[in-house]
Write a protein that holds these residues in place. Sequence first.
Motif, short mmCIF file in Angstrom:
data_model
loop_
_atom_site.label_atom_id
_atom_site.label_comp_id
_atom_site.label_asym_id
_atom_site.label_seq_id
_atom_site.Cartn_x
_atom_site.Cartn_y
_atom_site.Cartn_z
N ARG A 80 -24.77 56.20 10.79
CA ARG A 80 -24.45 55.06 11.64
C ARG A 80 -25.76 54.39 12.00
O ARG A 80 -26.56 54.95 12.76
N HIS A 81 -26.00 53.20 11.46
CA HIS A 81 -27.26 52.50 11.73
C HIS A 81 -27.09 51.55 12.91
O HIS A 81 -26.10 50.82 13.01
N ASP A 82 -28.07 51.57 13.79
CA ASP A 82 -28.11 50.64 14.90
C ASP A 82 -29.10 49.54 14.54
O ASP A 82 -30.22 49.48 15.04
N TRP A 83 -28.69 48.66 13.63
CA TRP A 83 -29.59 47.64 13.11
C TRP A 83 -29.92 46.56 14.13
O TRP A 83 -30.79 45.72 13.89
N GLN A 84 -29.23 46.56 15.25
CA GLN A 84 -29.55 45.61 16.31
C GLN A 84 -30.39 46.29 17.40
O GLN A 84 -30.84 45.63 18.31
N THR A 85 -30.58 47.61 17.28
CA THR A 85 -31.36 48.43 18.22
C THR A 85 -30.95 48.20 19.68
O THR A 85 -31.80 48.10 20.56
N GLN A 127 -31.36 38.23 17.77
CA GLN A 127 -30.86 39.57 17.50
C GLN A 127 -30.14 39.62 16.15
O GLN A 127 -30.25 40.60 15.41
N LYS A 128 -29.41 38.55 15.84
CA LYS A 128 -28.72 38.49 14.55
C LYS A 128 -29.72 38.49 13.40
O LYS A 128 -29.55 39.22 12.41
N LEU A 129 -30.76 37.68 13.52
CA LEU A 129 -31.77 37.63 12.46
C LEU A 129 -32.49 38.97 12.32
O LEU A 129 -32.77 39.43 11.21
N ASP A 130 -32.75 39.63 13.45
CA ASP A 130 -33.39 40.94 13.40
C ASP A 130 -32.47 41.98 12.76
O ASP A 130 -32.94 42.86 12.03
N PHE A 131 -31.19 41.90 13.06
CA PHE A 131 -30.20 42.78 12.45
C PHE A 131 -30.25 42.65 10.93
O PHE A 131 -30.32 43.64 10.20
N LEU A 132 -30.23 41.41 10.46
CA LEU A 132 -30.27 41.16 9.01
C LEU A 132 -31.58 41.65 8.40
O LEU A 132 -31.60 42.20 7.29
N GLU A 133 -32.67 41.49 9.12
CA GLU A 133 -33.97 41.96 8.62
C GLU A 133 -33.99 43.49 8.54
O GLU A 133 -34.49 44.07 7.57
N ASN A 134 -33.43 44.15 9.54
CA ASN A 134 -33.38 45.61 9.52
C ASN A 134 -32.45 46.12 8.41
O ASN A 134 -32.73 47.15 7.78
N MET A 135 -31.37 45.40 8.15
CA MET A 135 -30.52 45.72 7.01
C MET A 135 -31.30 45.59 5.70
O MET A 135 -31.14 46.41 4.79
N THR A 136 -32.16 44.59 5.63
CA THR A 136 -32.94 44.35 4.42
C THR A 136 -33.92 45.50 4.17
O THR A 136 -34.05 45.97 3.03
N VAL A 137 -34.57 45.94 5.22
CA VAL A 137 -35.48 47.08 5.09
C VAL A 137 -34.72 48.31 4.60
O VAL A 137 -35.18 49.03 3.70
N TRP A 138 -33.55 48.54 5.18
CA TRP A 138 -32.71 49.67 4.73
C TRP A 138 -32.34 49.54 3.26
O TRP A 138 -32.39 50.51 2.49
#
Length: 264
Positions: A80-85, A127-138
Amino acid sequence: MVKIATWNINSVRLRIDQVLRFLGEEAPDVLCLQEIKVAEALFPHDAFEQAGYTHRVVNGQKGYHGVATISRLPLRETGRHDWQTNGEARHVGVELLGTGKGLLLENVYVPAGGDIPDREQNAKFGQKLDFLENMTVWATGVTRPSLIVGDFNVAPLEHDVWSHKALLKVVSHTPVEVAALDRFRNAHGWVDIGREHVPTDQKSYSWWSYRSKDWQASDRGRRLDHMWASPELARRAVAHQAVQACRGWDRPSDHIPLITEFVL
């Protein structure tokens, strides 16, 4: 053949009868739900058990967000990823067992991002853009054939919205969001299954606002929901459909289900 569906249900308890109707009519092997709006303890497990979906993984949250993957096939949770932290329940990953080497299935609910497409004026958009960026790193670390599905809350292509010109400055279709989603796609080479089966010059939607008195007549939709596959898995997709009839049911979700069939 494995049949996988995804649906932002906008409250699973409020619309459990619709979900059961969908399962009865379409009989997917697996259904990924987003925006279930319920904590795991209150999830309607019994209804799914009686319908034959005896395997379930729920990442729930009281009143907001939440995702659940229900299945007739055995599965095991992978994370379970918390991509929005920020602790919101927006992702759950599973491995479908009994499908060769095991298919990895990621169920995600990307934040909507508020109304103003500027991170300085609107923290939710940032937060949405950061979520997408964290998804990209994953995604750069994904090494096994995988399928990521859910409500991405981005309509990336010109014909994914009713009017490209009118929505360029509207959250979900802005260039900055589209660029962020492009980076995610390129990080793994994801294949957009929906657009593999519907040409990019044709309109294709999965969401229609509740604000329209006659959603079907006005047809001002957006394609916010997606099923994206690793390249090798995408080649095994033999059918795809958006079940638009569900939007016309009594007290519907504003989203419709998507279904893809794979030969595994």
